[in-house]
Design an enzyme around this catalytic site. Sequence first.
Site, mmCIF file in Angstrom:
data_model
loop_
_atom_site.group_PDB
_atom_site.id
_atom_site.type_symbol
_atom_site.label_atom_id
_atom_site.label_comp_id
_atom_site.label_asym_id
_atom_site.label_seq_id
_atom_site.Cartn_x
_atom_site.Cartn_y
_atom_site.Cartn_z
ATOM 1 N N ARG A 230 -1.335 0.843 7.167
ATOM 2 C CA ARG A 230 -2.260 -0.430 7.536
ATOM 3 C C ARG A 230 -2.430 -0.473 8.867
ATOM 4 O O ARG A 230 -1.970 0.064 9.883
ATOM 5 C CB ARG A 230 -1.522 -1.638 7.380
ATOM 6 N N HIS A 278 -10.103 3.568 3.403
ATOM 7 C CA HIS A 278 -9.161 3.120 2.644
ATOM 8 C C HIS A 278 -8.957 3.769 1.124
ATOM 9 O O HIS A 278 -9.108 2.967 0.142
ATOM 10 C CB HIS A 278 -9.347 1.647 2.314
HETATM 11 P P1 NAP Z 1 8.503 1.482 0.835
HETATM 12 O O1 NAP Z 1 9.007 2.475 -0.362
HETATM 13 O O2 NAP Z 1 8.908 0.254 0.965
HETATM 14 O O3 NAP Z 1 8.724 2.442 2.089
HETATM 15 C C1 NAP Z 1 8.790 2.058 3.367
HETATM 16 C C2 NAP Z 1 9.477 2.970 4.343
HETATM 17 O O4 NAP Z 1 9.078 2.389 5.608
HETATM 18 C C3 NAP Z 1 10.843 2.984 4.226
HETATM 19 O O5 NAP Z 1 11.699 4.350 4.209
HETATM 20 C C4 NAP Z 1 11.419 2.164 5.188
HETATM 21 O O6 NAP Z 1 12.822 2.240 5.795
HETATM 22 C C5 NAP Z 1 10.664 2.314 6.315
HETATM 23 N N1 NAP Z 1 10.442 1.094 7.132
HETATM 24 C C6 NAP Z 1 10.063 -0.028 6.969
HETATM 25 N N2 NAP Z 1 10.179 -0.970 7.974
HETATM 26 C C7 NAP Z 1 10.725 0.021 9.210
HETATM 27 C C8 NAP Z 1 11.148 -0.207 10.453
HETATM 28 N N3 NAP Z 1 10.872 -1.412 11.103
HETATM 29 N N4 NAP Z 1 11.393 0.785 11.072
HETATM 30 C C9 NAP Z 1 11.807 1.993 10.374
HETATM 31 N N5 NAP Z 1 11.484 2.297 9.188
HETATM 32 C C10 NAP Z 1 10.968 1.202 8.628
HETATM 33 O O7 NAP Z 1 6.841 1.674 0.901
HETATM 34 P P2 NAP Z 1 5.817 2.747 0.345
HETATM 35 O O8 NAP Z 1 5.632 2.336 -1.305
HETATM 36 O O9 NAP Z 1 6.406 4.165 0.606
HETATM 37 O O10 NAP Z 1 4.302 2.228 0.801
HETATM 38 C C11 NAP Z 1 4.284 2.255 2.241
HETATM 39 C C12 NAP Z 1 2.881 1.510 2.623
HETATM 40 O O11 NAP Z 1 1.986 2.315 2.449
HETATM 41 C C13 NAP Z 1 2.775 0.227 2.061
HETATM 42 O O12 NAP Z 1 3.462 -0.812 2.324
HETATM 43 C C14 NAP Z 1 1.109 0.114 2.104
HETATM 44 O O13 NAP Z 1 0.961 -0.658 3.109
HETATM 45 C C15 NAP Z 1 0.699 1.607 2.280
HETATM 46 N N6 NAP Z 1 -0.108 2.216 1.382
HETATM 47 C C16 NAP Z 1 -1.451 2.446 1.575
HETATM 48 C C17 NAP Z 1 -2.208 3.087 0.708
HETATM 49 C C18 NAP Z 1 -3.605 3.733 1.107
HETATM 50 O O14 NAP Z 1 -4.366 3.868 0.070
HETATM 51 N N7 NAP Z 1 -4.010 3.594 2.368
HETATM 52 C C19 NAP Z 1 -1.824 3.040 -0.792
HETATM 53 C C20 NAP Z 1 -0.593 2.759 -1.109
HETATM 54 C C21 NAP Z 1 0.061 2.256 -0.151
HETATM 55 P P3 NAP Z 1 14.150 2.203 4.794
HETATM 56 O O15 NAP Z 1 13.851 3.153 3.650
HETATM 57 O O16 NAP Z 1 15.207 2.461 5.744
HETATM 58 O O17 NAP Z 1 14.007 0.567 4.192
#
Ligand code: NAP
Length: 315
Positions: A230, A278
């Site tokens: 993001r 995006h």
């Molecule tokens: P997820 O499964 O919730 O994983 C998030 C990761 O970030 C986890 O490893 C989490 O740690 C870590 N994290 C969160 N807050 C943190 C902090 N304060 N300090 C350190 N680590 C932290 O999410 P995901 O499915 O992988 O997706 C991630 C993001 O990608 C989404 O939220 C979305 O915004 C973005 N996205 C973008 C697109 C695009 O087309 N550009 C498409 C899809 C998604 P823990 O494992 O320890 O909880």
Amino acid sequence: MSSIKIPFLAAPAYSHTQAWVDALQKNLPDEQIVAFDSMNDEDKATCKVAIVANPDPAQLKQLPQLQWVHSVWAGVERLISDLADTELKIVRLIDQQLATTMAEAVLAWTLYLHRDMPAYARQQKQQLWQPREYLRPQQKTIGLLGLGALGEVAANSLLRAGFNVIGWSRNRKEFAGVECFAGTDELPVMLAKTDILVCLLPLTPDTKGLVNAQTLQALPQGASLINFARGAIINDHDLHIALDSGHIGHAVLDVFETEPLPTIAWHWQHPSVTVLPHCSAPTDRETASLIVANNIRRYRFTGELPVTVDRVKGY
Ligand code: NAP
């Protein structure tokens, strides 16, 4: 067939509502999936679950029995903020296909940076014939911010391509072949080892502006950045300064605080920035609607919800 309708709600300008209704209906033949606009007062009064893509929160508030919403997007920071004054449970999309698509984008743009493509594009404009020093993937370290559903699959794809992979999350992970760091204290250690930093964090109060002057300074001189998460996770002003000074060699940016990126934004013309619209990992309607359908079917049979978003953590 259930008489209680399940609405699909999206932003007013969204042009794929009917395509989503059709795809969801195909996977939930015993339910009635409808666009919100086609619901009458009785439908609204009985509705318990809704499927959403950036919905208008005022419309969700017209559903008095609503218990939970299933987003067809993986990132739900906007939904969390829009529904802050409700008790609604939020379920986000977790889809292996999405993770595979994101991992493909991470690998593609990592290779773009690894093989110096921005520099060769500049050299071509100058008609400059000059091979640059080749480094093997094993000589480069890719640092992943976020080791969740997307980060884990991206890490494996980078490992298969031969890169050193390190990663950072809130809680420490254990992934074969990946050096894992956790928590704020360990972030600078991870950054100091990183040649290409890939952001796959959710946008939360803790991660907003996390990639700022201090974070960027902790990266080695000439390191690169890929942001597929993001826009607001990066302090835009600090990144601009780091790119101008050359401390950050190149940034591949797929997400921005304001989207579409305004034509006056500095990123469009900056020689060290690649702007993407995006597009790194769009939701696949076919796989996503099957996942949403399975989650809703389980809820109808057992009353159990899938894993819901932790509103305090913000993801
Ligand atoms: P997820 O499964 O919730 O994983 C998030 C990761 O970030 C986890 O490893 C989490 O740690 C870590 N994290 C969160 N807050 C943190 C902090 N304060 N300090 C350190 N680590 C932290 O999410 P995901 O499915 O992988 O997706 C991630 C993001 O990608 C989404 O939220 C979305 O915004 C973005 N996205 C973008 C697109 C695009 O087309 N550009 C498409 C899809 C998604 P823990 O494992 O320890 O909880």
